[in-house]
Scaffold this active site. Structure first.
Site, short mmCIF file in Angstrom:
data_model
loop_
_atom_site.label_atom_id
_atom_site.label_comp_id
_atom_site.label_asym_id
_atom_site.label_seq_id
_atom_site.Cartn_x
_atom_site.Cartn_y
_atom_site.Cartn_z
N GLU A 158 0.81 -1.22 0.00
CA GLU A 158 0.00 0.00 0.00
C GLU A 158 0.84 1.28 0.00
O GLU A 158 0.78 2.09 0.93
CB GLU A 158 -0.98 -0.01 1.18
CG GLU A 158 -1.98 -1.15 1.10
CD GLU A 158 -3.10 -1.07 2.12
OE1 GLU A 158 -4.15 -1.68 1.88
OE2 GLU A 158 -2.91 -0.39 3.16
N GLU A 275 -6.25 -7.69 -1.26
CA GLU A 275 -6.66 -7.58 0.15
C GLU A 275 -8.13 -7.19 0.19
O GLU A 275 -8.55 -6.26 -0.48
CB GLU A 275 -5.89 -6.48 0.90
CG GLU A 275 -4.52 -6.85 1.38
CD GLU A 275 -3.94 -5.75 2.27
OE1 GLU A 275 -4.73 -4.97 2.86
OE2 GLU A 275 -2.72 -5.65 2.38
#
Length: 459
Positions: A158, A275
């Site tokens: 991320e 995710e």
């Protein structure tokens, strides 16, 4: 865990090549590795291989301090030394509102952005990559870069470089992705590489309206330009209804299907929903909360992914967050932990069966001397038939699919039917296999329980 995952039809596990726990540092200093921790990772890779599991390994974390982006900046010899006490390592939940006062938040975000552009930080990252890919596994004797158990390297979990604090962040992050993906490919040409980003669009992008909320446009990411980089083999997206405060099912489906379409039509690359999960109250992981709160999120996510597969989009798989692995006594499963005894896990295994069937079903290339087996069932039998006309029709439609008319080809595929005797067979959503055994393989073929066989049909 790997044995149970394999038995459930799961094929890939994602984990870290770093640590976010100060008690168990992976790097104790810049380029200095904890050998015990490295041997633990050796063991994980060896066990995954033994169970037939592939690994997606993330090299650095954006969020936690230990071995993460902010520690690299503190290790840097070219960045300005830290003038404020570093934040608690507990901070770092992916939320743009960090709970700091404005001055501290701005200081930390500007310092965080240095990771992507600072000379020493870049060298430290490259050194880490080199050390990892050239590691010789103490259990298998293989170098990591030669180990097929590793499916792919993820550049950074991320990555965020927030443009509201550093206006150049989008360009800085883009350059970092270009440089680092090329470097990973240089030192390890054997493995796939992905970014590990959530899938946001920059605020100036014409697609910014697809973001979960307006703040996402300021995170420095741009799904198209980031993933268009030559060194990136597949795109990733994340889906977080709680962190993003987007609990509406409609958004979740649009987010997944919209980005899958862009990955297929614009990038021509597969996409992994890397995710997703659903937070439960810390003291409320009771059966009713799992059924009422978590299961609907998994159902909606899986429904969108399955729809994308049937429609011929680029979704290559999904990874839920996270498997409950109670490694530490008394630690509990956490807010996101999914245990095999949960009803959620039944949804996971059902989805795995579906994905395995659809990703195994690929029409043979025209130039291959393969057959064209498709499922055929009635009240009494489940079998597969060799129908070359179906594959001929498929490739007639998809001949230009890798060009700019990809969308037109997909649309034509949805409308095409093949006349076989008295039957019309629609190409939309049709499963096609290169061999009869592939088509009839239980679980992976056209039917979950395989084909039916009778003695009279043995010939």
């Amino acid at each position: 865990m790997f044995a149970r995952a394999g038995a459930a039809g799961l094929s890939v596990v994602r984990t870290w090549v770093h640590t976010n726990d100060p008690k168990f540092p992976f790097q104790t200093g810049p380029g200095v590795y904890n050998e015990q921790a490295f041997q633990a990772l050796d063991f994980v890779i060896a066990e995954a291989r033994r169970s037939g599991i592939k690994l997606l390994l993330s090299l650095v974390d954006n969020w936690k301090y230990y071995n993460g982006v902010d520690q690299y900046v503190d290790w840097s010899t070219t960045a300005e030394p830290r003038t404020q006490a570093r934040p608690s390592h507990d901070w770092g939940d992916p939320d743009p509102k960090r709970g700091q006062d404005a001055a501290q938040e701005l200081y930390e975000l500007r310092r965080h952005a240095l990771f992507f552009n600072d000379t020493s930080c870049r060298n430290l990252y490259k050194n880490h990559v080199y050390a990892v890919v050239n590691r010789r596994n103490t259990f298998t004797g293989r170098l990591y870069k030669d180990d097929p158990t590793i499916m792919a390297w993820e550049l950074l979990n991320e990555p965020r470089c927030e443009t509201w604090s550093v206006p150049q962040c989008e360009a800085i992050l883009q350059n970092w992705i270009e440089v680092m993906s090329a470097y990973v490919k240089e030192v390890d040409p054997n493995h796939l590489v992905t970014i590990g980003s959530e899938g946001f669009f920059g605020s100036s992008s014409s697609l910014a309206h697809m973001n979960p909320k307006s703040w996402a446009g300021d995170m420095g990411q741009d799904f198209v330009s980031n993933n268009a980089v030559k060194g990136i083999d597949f795109s990733t997206i994340h889906v977080w209804p709680d962190h993003w405060d987007r609990h509406d099912d409609e958004f979740q489906a649009k987010w997944i299907l919209g980005l899958a379409d862009i990955s297929a039509r614009v990038l021509h690359k597969p996409m992994v929903v890397e995710e997703f999960g659903k937070k439960l109250p810390i003291d409320g992981r009771h059966l009713d909360n799992i059924l009422r709160l978590r299961d609907p999120v998994f159902q909606e996510t899986y429904s969108a992914i399955e729809k994308s597969l049937v429609n011929g989009l680029a979704t290559g798989g999904s990874i839920f967050w996270r498997w409950d692995l109670p490694m530490f006594e008394g630690a509990g499963r956490g807010e996101y932990g999914v245990a095999p005894e949960d009803s959620t896990f039944d949804l996971v295994t059902q989805h795995a069966t579906f994905v395995n069937r659809w990703t195994t079903s690929q029409p043979p290339e025209r130039h291959c001397k393969c057959e064209c087996w498709i499922p055929h069932s009635d009240v009494f039998t489940r079998t597969c038939k060799n129908l070359p006309k179906v594959c001929d029709a498929y490739w007639e439609v998809m001949a230009g699919a890798n060009e700019l008319n990809y969308t037109a080809a997909l649309n034509a595929l949805q409308r095409t039917e093949v006349q076989l005797g008295h039957r019309l067979i629609a190409l939309r959503g049709l499963q096609v296999y290169g061999t009869k055994s592939d088509c009839c393989h239980p679980g992976l073929g056209a039917f979950p329980k395989g084909c039916t066989w009778y003695p009279s049909f043995s010939a």
